[in-house]
Design an enzyme around this catalytic site. Structure first.
Site, mmCIF file in Angstrom:
data_model
loop_
_atom_site.group_PDB
_atom_site.id
_atom_site.type_symbol
_atom_site.label_atom_id
_atom_site.label_comp_id
_atom_site.label_asym_id
_atom_site.label_seq_id
_atom_site.Cartn_x
_atom_site.Cartn_y
_atom_site.Cartn_z
ATOM 1 N N ASP A 194 -34.391 10.491 19.177
ATOM 2 C CA ASP A 194 -33.891 11.923 19.524
ATOM 3 C C ASP A 194 -33.124 12.720 18.665
ATOM 4 O O ASP A 194 -33.107 14.044 18.899
ATOM 5 C CB ASP A 194 -33.070 11.887 21.201
ATOM 6 C CG ASP A 194 -33.122 13.205 21.605
ATOM 7 O OD1 ASP A 194 -34.367 13.823 21.585
ATOM 8 O OD2 ASP A 194 -31.973 13.779 21.933
ATOM 9 N N MET A 275 -31.720 18.615 27.066
ATOM 10 C CA MET A 275 -31.971 20.243 26.531
ATOM 11 C C MET A 275 -32.177 19.970 24.880
ATOM 12 O O MET A 275 -32.354 21.417 24.224
ATOM 13 C CB MET A 275 -30.860 21.058 26.710
ATOM 14 C CG MET A 275 -30.572 21.537 28.243
ATOM 15 S SD MET A 275 -32.163 22.210 29.011
ATOM 16 C CE MET A 275 -32.005 23.566 28.437
ATOM 17 N N ARG A 276 -32.095 19.150 24.244
ATOM 18 C CA ARG A 276 -32.118 19.048 22.643
ATOM 19 C C ARG A 276 -33.636 19.654 22.325
ATOM 20 O O ARG A 276 -33.567 20.431 21.215
ATOM 21 C CB ARG A 276 -31.876 17.961 22.062
ATOM 22 C CG ARG A 276 -31.800 17.548 20.607
ATOM 23 C CD ARG A 276 -31.123 16.378 20.164
ATOM 24 N NE ARG A 276 -29.930 16.312 20.061
ATOM 25 C CZ ARG A 276 -29.111 15.542 20.837
ATOM 26 N NH1 ARG A 276 -29.947 14.393 21.573
ATOM 27 N NH2 ARG A 276 -27.810 15.288 20.640
ATOM 28 N N ALA A 277 -34.476 19.203 23.099
ATOM 29 C CA ALA A 277 -36.030 19.697 22.560
ATOM 30 C C ALA A 277 -35.927 21.372 22.679
ATOM 31 O O ALA A 277 -36.612 21.921 21.584
ATOM 32 C CB ALA A 277 -37.114 19.075 23.366
#
Length: 678
Positions: A194, A275-277
């Site tokens: 990720d 929420m990183r995407a």
């Protein structure tokens, strides 16, 4: 000298080239993970990127590459005076070897001088070298866990901390993280996966003309590297200028609310975690617009950003293939555009569709949420298929039955190797490691890395008067230093020996057996083991998968495993013994755990029962840890698997007892250990 960047364009690596260039435009995108088969110029492309990055200004003489415009106030070489000079140098590309030590990565502190002289003698590591440049990890999936943890911390905080017995050093470490890997050798931990902003899949072109051009350029480079580089210098300069122009334009790019809502809707539709995407997609779409020379993000930028930022975030378990359903992506963007009904907002207009006649154009029929694999592997393992009756599969050939699908995996109880080993770091069996809880002290062999302070003081205390100590300080010598002995966990070689004979071939039974082995494979992935697969049926045994770190490959071989024929149990055990013998020569420190999955019957070859007993006693004589998964079912049971476990010197568990929530399995395991101890 690096191979010029255009070399990689002829093998169909457009996505790789674009992902690297976007990170050059906006390092905030978060790096690139390059997945692909061997020999596809992954490393060549990454190394070529460093020549395209703009030069950086650094404080003269600073080993940590501080920016003279905003020097790090905590820099170990500081403080840097504002009038201090600066120098301009190319951006560095630092390579992290898979076998690097912790001190090589984060830096080394001289403990002896720190204790005896009170001096912070710090030697910077690779994280300091990579600051404001590229940190490249080839075969990143093979990186040791403790290095992965350090890398994650540095990538998250933008700084590296080195602490040794109360003495600490901190320095900035902001870098572009680029990793390459061959999926056949195992997958990445989800936490590290990720951290990569973008991911791309590369493969060698199957077009003869392109392959010919690759060979021609490679030979030309080998014959005259300088001349080859000069031939492409003009094109590289043009790319470098375009990167610089895109960087200048980047702050002016507008990411409208419409594009942001498209990004959020896409991430929600594909059910990505966290929420990183969303953040990565926003930064990627902005960089795409700047690279194209635009000041506004369009729908085509959002679509391309999704193709680069989401595939590796769709994995739910190690057996899911990374990827993105482009039809579903186009459908999601089109539905959002229709629902918004706004054509004036950038990124929302249907006119921005980059490919109206492509896979998602034309408003075709809705596509299913899952690909061809879906979740069928867990839903209909016991359901008869066409051409079957009474749960017996169709015949795939003489004495062979068609493969059946595995039942739903479950969480298994922990199987471990007894004793204490010294193998590769992992999470299965006890081992002496550099990381873990402190269990004692010893004299250091080579450089001191983990000081045992109490043992060091105890060793030095009796000699203080003889050494002329007169003040409050402790007089230390090299011989006084003690290394902390630590105990952690290691990864093992889990070798599966699976009975695929006719007695195991009933659909419900073999589906349950495959589900159990699949569960153990998932456990092996989480515990960082190597795995191997030996199967036996008919008249012989075969190595279906040599020992490897790729649990995915083992699961694929298991899924296609045919069944039928007699039960050459002895042949399976002897084949497993040969595999262990060869693997012990390759990796002598890694201990093995043999998992035999069978009902215990032996019907293949002359005197099958006696041969199986002799083969089993070979394992017992070699001290190989073993577990027999008893697959026998029905009201009448012969208990042959239990007898086999006794001859192997191991433990027998049933399929039900293999589950982690099985009380009976835990009691059985305790009883087995008590019998062995007696």
């Amino acid at each position: 000298m690096s191979t010029p960047f255009p070399f990689t364009a002829v093998v169909g690596q457009d996505d790789l080239r674009l992902a690297l260039l976007l990170n050059a435009v906006s390092p905030a995108v978060g790096g690139v993970l390059v997945r692909g088969e061997k020999g596809t110029a992954k490393s060549t492309a990454v190394r070529a990127l460093s020549a395209l990055l703009p030069a950086v200004d650094v404080v003269a003489g600073c080993r940590f590459s501080c920016d003279p415009a905003a020097p790090d106030p905590a820099c170990p070489d500081g403080p840097h005076n504002p009038p201090g000079g600066f120098e301009t140098r190319p951006a560095r590309m630092v390579e992290l070897p898979v076998g690097a030590s912790e001190d090589r990565l984060v830096g080394a502190l001289d403990i002896e001088r720190a204790l005896a002289e009170g001096v912070k003698a710090f030697e910077p590591g690779l994280l300091a070298d990579a600051h404001r440049g590229i940190l490249y990890v080839d075969e990143v999936n093979l990186l040791h866990d403790h290095l992965v943890d350090l890398l994650l911390d540095a990538a998250a905080m933008g700084a590296s901390y080195v602490e040794r017995e109360g003495v600490s050093v901190r320095h900035a470490a902001r870098f572009l993280l680029v990793g390459t890997m061959n999926p056949e050798e195992g997958e990445l931990r989800p936490q590290l996966l990720d951290r990569f902003g973008l991911t791309v899949e590369v493969a060698a072109s199957r077009e003869p003309d392109q392959r010919v051009e690759v060979v021609r350029r490679r030979l030309a480079y080998d014959d005259d590297p300088a001349g080859f580089a000069a031939r492409w210098a003009g094109e590289e300069a043009a790319v470098r200028q375009r990167i610089a122009a895109a960087r200048e334009l980047l702050p002016s790019v507008r990411l409208g609310d419409g594009a942001l809502r498209q990004i959020a809707a896409t991430c929600a539709a594909f059910e990505v975690d966290g929420m990183r995407a969303d953040i990565v997609m926003a930064r990627t779409a902005t960089a795409l617009a700047a690279w194209a020379g635009r000041t506004e993000v369009l729908a085509e930028d959002v679509r391309q950003a999704a193709l680069l930022a989401l595939p590796h975030r769709r994995r739910r378990n190690p057996f899911d293939a990374p990827g993105l359903d482009e039809d579903k992506l186009d459908q999601t963007l089109e539905e959002f555009s229709q629902e918004s009904g706004e054509s004036g907002e950038s990124g929302e207009s249907g006119d921005d569709d980059p490919d109206p006649d492509g896979p998602g154009g034309g408003g075709g029929q809705p596509q299913p949420d899952e690909g061809p694999q879906g979740d069928g592997a867990t839903g209909d393992a016991a359901r008869p298929e066409a051409g079957e009756s009474d749960g017996v599969p169709q015949q795939a050939g003489a004495g062979e039955q068609a493969p059946v699908r595995a039942a739903e995996p479950f969480r298994t109880k922990v199987l471990s190797v007894p004793g204490i080993g010294e193998g590769a770091a992992g999470r299965r069996s006890r081992a002496r490691t550099e990381h873990g809880r402190t269990t004692g002290a010893r004299r250091p062999r080579g450089a001191l890395t983990k000081l045992h302070l109490a043992a060091t003081v105890q060793a030095a205390a009796p000699h203080q008067r003889a050494r002329g100590r007169s003040g409050p300080g402790l007089v230390l010598r090299r011989d006084d230093l003690r290394q902390a002995a630590r105990e952690g966990r290691e990864g093992n070689l889990v070798l599966f020996v699976v009975d695929a004979s006719g007695s195991m071939a009933a659909r419900q039974r073999m589906g349950a057996v495959k589900g159990a082995v699949l569960s153990l494979l998932l456990d092996a992935y989480q515990r960082r083991d190597k795995v191997g697969l030996v199967t036996f049926r008919g008249a012989a045994a075969e190595v279906a998968l040599p020992p490897t770190s790729s649990v995915d490959a083992a699961a694929a071989r298991l899924e296609s495993l045919p069944t039928g024929g007699r039960t050459p149990l002895a042949a399976g055990l002897l084949k497993a013994h040969d595999v262990l013998r060869v693997e012990r020569l390759r990796d002598p420190a890694r201990r093995a755990l043999v998992v035999v999955v069978t009902d215990g019957r032996a019907t293949g070859g002359p005197e099958p029962v006696a041969l199986a007993g002799r083969a089993a006693r070979l394992f017992a004589a070699g001290g190989v840890a073993s577990v027999v998964v008893d697959c026998e079912s029905g009201p009448v049971r012969l208990g042959l698997a239990g007898q086999l476990a006794g001859e192997l010197g191991g433990t027998a568990v049933t399929l039900d007892e293999l589950r982690a929530d099985s009380i009976a399995g835990l009691v059985k395991d305790v009883q087995g250990r008590s019998r062995r101890a007696a």
